[in-house]
Design an enzyme around this catalytic site. Structure first.
Site, PDB file in Angstrom:
ATOM      1  N   ASP A  89      -1.809   7.823   5.821  1.00 19.20           N
ATOM      2  CA  ASP A  89      -2.783   6.778   5.480  1.00 19.20           C
ATOM      3  C   ASP A  89      -3.427   6.284   6.766  1.00 19.20           C
ATOM      4  OD1 ASP A  89      -4.242   4.669   4.455  1.00 19.20           O
ATOM      5  OD2 ASP A  89      -2.666   4.042   3.071  1.00 19.20           O
ATOM      6  N   ASP A 134       0.824  -1.205   0.000  1.00 19.92           N
ATOM      7  CA  ASP A 134       0.000   0.000   0.000  1.00 19.92           C
ATOM      8  C   ASP A 134       0.859   1.256   0.000  1.00 19.92           C
ATOM      9  OD1 ASP A 134       0.899  -0.686   2.536  1.00 19.92           O
ATOM     10  OD2 ASP A 134      -0.915  -0.006   3.564  1.00 19.92           O
TER      11      ASP A 134
END
Length: 256
Positions: free
Chosen positions: A127, A107
């Protein structure tokens, strides 16, 4: 049209992209016991909500849950989707300038690629998922490392487990900071502890990195709730990771 899948520890995010524009996005719960056949049923149901001529023929995935990689591969195979998992060895126009590149999550790789492609400037990507990650990314696409902190839900769960008189709560913006009863006190404490932790860590990153003009972007499942209350966050991109996977697809197709 491509299908992008970001398999996180708590949520899995999926999107159909035309170029870098999402046609549709979904969030589902990540279940480590779900089989490939069950994933295929979910995929089929989601894709049936889109017009037949807009259904993807290939998928690009980022996964931080290795035990599910085979199940997602099975699901893509069942739907005749050509699947590619992005990792540290995928040939992409970014550099992982850290001591152990193999440890960088898929990610974070996708976020780095998206930041390089979209912003063209030094960027801190925050994030907000099961963990809160802070990624330092140069305009040229160098991932320099960052910070990994417990996510807001993890902190909330530890609090309610440790304090027997506190009932489980949802993370939400409180009406006021100073609570008048226990539930309000917990609401404000959990929410602003998360918000101020984001601002505090971003401030320290910018001071140490000496890039005070870096763009600060929030993404992830809780970005829409928390980031508007953060003083340091300038942009909110809930599906930045999926966009990075769409960018990765472009390079994967070009490389054959």
């Amino acid at each position: 049209m491509i299908l992008t899948i970001d398999v996180g520890n708590t949520e899995t995010t999926l999107g159909i992209f035309r170029g870098l524009e999402p046609e549709a996005c979904w969030r589902i719960h990540t279940d480590r016991h779900r089989t490939g056949d069950e994933h295929a049923l979910i995929l089929r149901a989601l894709l049936q909500t889109t017009p037949r001529d807009r259904r993807p023929r290939r998928a690009v995935l980022a996964s931080v849950v290795p035990v599910l990689d085979r199940e997602w591969q099975h699901a893509c195979d069942a739907l005749d989707l050509s699947a590619h998992f992005v990792d540290g060895e995928t040939e992409l126009p970014i550099r992982l300038e850290v001591d152990t590149p193999a440890e960088v999550g898929a990610d974070r790789i996708a976020n780095t690629l998206a930041a390089r492609e979209i912003y063209h400037r030094d960027t801190v990507v925050v994030d907000l998922g099961t963990a809160t990650t802070f990624d330092c990314i140069t305009a040229d696409g160098d991932f320099l490392g960052g910070v990994i902190a417990p996510g807001p839900r993890a902190g909330m769960e530890r609090l309610t487990e440790a304090a027997s008189k506190l009932s489980p709560i949802e993370i939400r913006p409180p009406d006021r900071v100073i609570g008048r009863h226990t539930a309000e006190c917990v609401d404000a404490g959990v929410f602003y502890a998360a918000v101020d932790a984001i601002d505090g860590i971003v401030t320290r990153i910018l001071e140490e990195w000496r890039h005070e003009d870096a763009l600060v972007v929030a993404t992830g499942g809780m970005a829409g709730m928390l980031a508007p209350h953060c003083r340091t966050v300038e942009r909110i991109e809930p599906f930045l990771t999926l966009t990075g996977l769409a960018v990765a697809d472009r390079y994967l197709q070009a490389s054959g």
